[in-house]
Every structure is written in C-alpha cells, then in structure tokens.
Design an enzyme around this catalytic site. Structure first.
Site, PDB file in Angstrom:
ATOM      1  N   LYS A  13       0.802  -1.349   0.121  1.00 38.05           N
ATOM      2  CA  LYS A  13       0.089   0.264   0.166  1.00 38.05           C
ATOM      3  C   LYS A  13       0.792   1.166  -0.107  1.00 38.05           C
ATOM      4  CE  LYS A  13      -2.096  -1.169   3.756  1.00 38.05           C
ATOM      5  NZ  LYS A  13      -1.915  -2.327   4.174  1.00 38.05           N
ATOM      6  N   ARG A  88      -9.915   1.252   7.811  1.00 34.58           N
ATOM      7  CA  ARG A  88      -9.518  -0.242   8.307  1.00 34.58           C
ATOM      8  C   ARG A  88     -10.802  -0.960   8.860  1.00 34.58           C
ATOM      9  NH1 ARG A  88      -3.681   0.521   8.540  1.00 34.58           N
ATOM     10  NH2 ARG A  88      -2.575  -1.125   8.456  1.00 34.58           N
ATOM     11  N   ARG A 127      11.404  -6.432   5.299  1.00 37.33           N
ATOM     12  CA  ARG A 127      11.018  -4.876   4.737  1.00 37.33           C
ATOM     13  C   ARG A 127      11.931  -4.192   5.898  1.00 37.33           C
ATOM     14  NH1 ARG A 127       4.939  -2.864   4.804  1.00 37.33           N
ATOM     15  NH2 ARG A 127       5.052  -3.667   6.914  1.00 37.33           N
ATOM     16  N   ARG A 162      10.522  -1.760  11.256  1.00 39.93           N
ATOM     17  CA  ARG A 162       9.398  -1.905  12.164  1.00 39.93           C
ATOM     18  C   ARG A 162       9.207  -2.599  13.260  1.00 39.93           C
ATOM     19  NH1 ARG A 162       4.069  -0.421   8.211  1.00 39.93           N
ATOM     20  NH2 ARG A 162       3.295  -1.680  10.121  1.00 39.93           N
TER      21      ARG A 162
END
Ligand code: AMP
Length: 223
Positions: A13, A88, A127, A162
């Site tokens: 996204k 969401r 990531r 993260r």
C-alpha cells in the site's frame, strides 16, 4: 481526487501510494505513519497507539477517525489525497463517507491489493524503512536491497525495521485484517469504486507495475 489504499499488511500500500503521489501530485496520508511519528515523540496519542500497534491490533476507531477528520481540513489535501491504511473498519469507512459528504466530496477510487500470505510474511520480515521521516523509502532485503547495507540510497539515513514487522506480530495483524478490514472489500464493491489487483512475484507484478496500471485506469476512466 480521493483514493484509498486497501490491502493486508505487506501488500505494498505504502510503496504504491508513494509512486501515485509523485505521478498524480496529491499527498499520501498514512495513519500508520502518523501513529509511528507520535510514538517516536512519545505524545499522549503515541503512548496510546503503541499499546495497540505492538499487539497487532487496531487503534480504536474514535481516535483514528478524529485524526483523519482533522487532517482532511488541511489546505494541502483539498485537491486530493491518497489515504494509505485508512479506513480499516466498516465504521471508519462509514464515517469517512459522512465527513466527505459534508464537503461535497466522495471516495473516487479504492485500490484493493492482494498477495498470497506466504509471500506477505517473507516480504514483511525483510522490509526495511528509511528512518528519515521526510524520506521513508521502503526496501526489501531480498527483492529490493539498498546499495549499501543499512543505509538509504536516496538520503543516506540509517534503515530501520518496524517493531511490528516480526513474524509473531504479523500473524496477529493478518487476523485483525481478516476480521475487521476485509469486509471493506464488499463495502466498496457495492459502491462500485473498487479496483482489485494481485501484487505478486508469481505473476511478475510488483508495486511499480501496479502503480502504472492504476494510472492508466484513472486516465482511461476519467477519475
Ligand atoms: P500500517 O503502517 O498502515 O501498517 O499501520 C501500522 C499499525 O497502525 C496498524 O497495524 C494498526 O495498529 C495501526 N493503524 C494504522 N491505520 C489504522 C487505522 N485506520 N485504524 C486503526 N489502526 C490503524
């Protein structure tokens, strides 16, 4: 133009929204980024958000809706916005519709991204994100590694992982997505503004390719 990015964690996204922002010249607003900034600065909002985010749960609707409602008042988003990670829940979507209706606006396009779950887990644990809030370039240690380990190609800042990108939290985030966010596909399908696409290495279609398709779709359909 009001665009929504919908999809499970790791579908891309943020990456696709980042490309669309540059191509279309409208700002990307990520509720996740707003929460992470507040967590870093240890504001009251940040402390509250952290208790949910660390468990893979959603920040309560009233808090999240209030943030987006006030962000929608800012001058830079009057011509358009790409909402990345909001709504969401069905309640967030309904409230967003009400807020926009008052302004004589509506959601123009919902981009629904899907990716096989095993590919998502692999993508999320690999990531890395640029720690510079102004840059936030996203890397993948396998698919799209930085030229120099741990350093952003674009701005030279250190890359970070993260805290919620661990395999354990990701499983909970998927559960949250399935239970609370996936019903939005039907919500927007009924409204007729849903654009669904697969983002997967199995069909050789990743973020850049999808962004190109979306831009073509917007032009062809005069959105
Ligand atoms: P993201 O960066 O979009 O993956 O968001 C990271 C986390 O922030 C999510 O797992 C949620 O805990 C929280 N979050 C982001 N957007 C929302 C939202 N619209 N509603 C509730 N919680 C959110």
């Amino acid at each position: 133009m009001i665009i929504i990015m919908l999809g499970a964690p790791g579908t891309g996204k943020g990456t696709i929204a980042g490309i669309l922002t540059k191509e279309l010249g409208i700002p990307q607003v990520s509720t996740g980024d707003i929460f992470r900034k507040n967590i870093k600065e240890q504001t009251e909002l940040g402390k509250l958000a952290e208790t949910f985010i660390s468990k893979g749960q959603l920040v309560p609707d009233d808090v999240t809706i209030g943030i987006v409602e006030s962000r929608l008042e800012d001058p830079d988003v009057q011509e358009g916005i790409i909402l990345d990670g909001f709504p969401r829940t069905v309640r967030q979507a309904e409230e967003l519709d009400k807020i926009l209706e008052k302004k004589g606006k509506k959601v123009d396009l919902v981009i629904n991204l899907t990716t096989p779950e095993d590919e998502l887990i692999e993508r999320i644990v690999n990531r890395r994100i640029c720690s510079n809030q102004e840059c936030k370039t996203v890397y993948n240690l396998v698919l799209n590694p930085p030229k120099k380990e741990g350093i952003c190609d674009v701005c030279g800042s250190p890359l970070i992982q993260r805290k919620d990108d661990t395999e354990e939290t990701v499983k909970e985030r998927f559960k949250t997505y399935t239970e609370q966010t996936r019903p939005l596909i039907e919500y927007y399908e009924k409204k007729g503004n849903l654009y669904s696409t697969l983002v997967s290495k199995t069909i050789n279609k990743l973020g850049q390719d999808v962004a190109k398709d979306v831009i073509k779709y917007i032009k062809e359909n005069n959105i």
